[in-house]
Design a protein around this motif. Structure first.
Motif, PDB file in Angstrom:
ATOM      1  N   VAL A 122       0.896  -1.228  -0.134  1.00 27.90           N
ATOM      2  CA  VAL A 122       0.046  -0.038  -0.140  1.00 27.90           C
ATOM      3  C   VAL A 122       0.994   1.217  -0.096  1.00 27.90           C
ATOM      4  O   VAL A 122       0.591   2.133  -0.743  1.00 27.90           O
ATOM      5  N   GLY A 123       2.011   1.294   0.527  1.00 26.99           N
ATOM      6  CA  GLY A 123       2.849   2.346   0.638  1.00 26.99           C
ATOM      7  C   GLY A 123       3.451   2.613  -0.343  1.00 26.99           C
ATOM      8  O   GLY A 123       3.612   3.802  -1.015  1.00 26.99           O
ATOM      9  N   VAL A 124       3.940   1.759  -1.147  1.00 24.64           N
ATOM     10  CA  VAL A 124       4.731   1.830  -2.261  1.00 24.64           C
ATOM     11  C   VAL A 124       3.783   2.481  -3.437  1.00 24.64           C
ATOM     12  O   VAL A 124       4.048   3.453  -4.281  1.00 24.64           O
ATOM     13  N   LEU A 125       2.673   1.897  -3.489  1.00 26.68           N
ATOM     14  CA  LEU A 125       1.480   2.284  -4.440  1.00 26.68           C
ATOM     15  C   LEU A 125       0.934   3.660  -4.184  1.00 26.68           C
ATOM     16  O   LEU A 125       1.030   4.424  -5.178  1.00 26.68           O
ATOM     17  N   LEU A 126       0.873   4.105  -2.843  1.00 25.41           N
ATOM     18  CA  LEU A 126       0.559   5.471  -2.658  1.00 25.41           C
ATOM     19  C   LEU A 126       1.597   6.338  -2.922  1.00 25.41           C
ATOM     20  O   LEU A 126       1.241   7.512  -3.422  1.00 25.41           O
TER      21      LEU A 126
END
Length: 155
Positions: free
Chosen positions: A135-139
């Motif tokens: 989620v962090g990388v996508l965000l």
């Protein structure tokens, strides 16, 4: 062909900040509020003093990571909110993965929650960490549209 440098998946400063935040969340919620374990409870289950010192040293490390992240953030241009928060979430996830593999599975320093479902809690911690990284990388890769918007000022 031009030499184009690819952007890092997450901002390093935000990642370091997230490592510290993830450690604080773990220490505050799991160690202190839920009381499921202390830093050294797998090695010294009956020694409260050793565990309190271990928790204190762990929190000191988290504080140093947060302060390092803040210093690094102050050396860069302001990050867009998705890049900042994506990096923090990814850093928290990396914390969970490293801490979970090393301390829970390899060294046995402690487990998320001891008892009959110990391995399930440890694996759940790792799955949660992996989800935070994704989620962090996508965000953090989210970019505001760069339309050629012209703003006009009114008197």
């Amino acid at each position: 062909m031009a030499n184009v440098r690819k952007a890092a998946p997450v901002a390093p400063a935000a990642l370091v900040l997230g490592l510290g935040v993830g450690g604080f969340v773990d220490g505050i919620v799991v160690h202190q509020l839920l009381g499921w374990h202390h830093m050294l409870s797998g090695w010294y289950p009956d020694d409260l003093h050793a565990n309190m010192v271990g928790d204190g040293l762990f929190h000191l490390l988290c504080l140093l990571l947060v302060l390092t992240g803040v210093v690094l953030l102050n050396r860069t241009a302001p990050l867009p909110a998705p890049v900042l928060w994506g990096g923090v979430l990814a850093g928290w996830g990396v914390f969970n993965l490293v801490e979970g593999v090393l301390n829970h599975l390899v060294l046995g320093v402690h487990h998320v929650r001891t008892g009959p479902h110990e391995l399930a809690y440890d694996l759940g911690f790792l799955v949660f960490g992996a989800l935070l990284v994704v989620v962090g990388v996508l965000l953090s890769r989210h970019r505001e549209p760069r339309g050629d918007r012209v703003t006009t000022s009114r008197p």
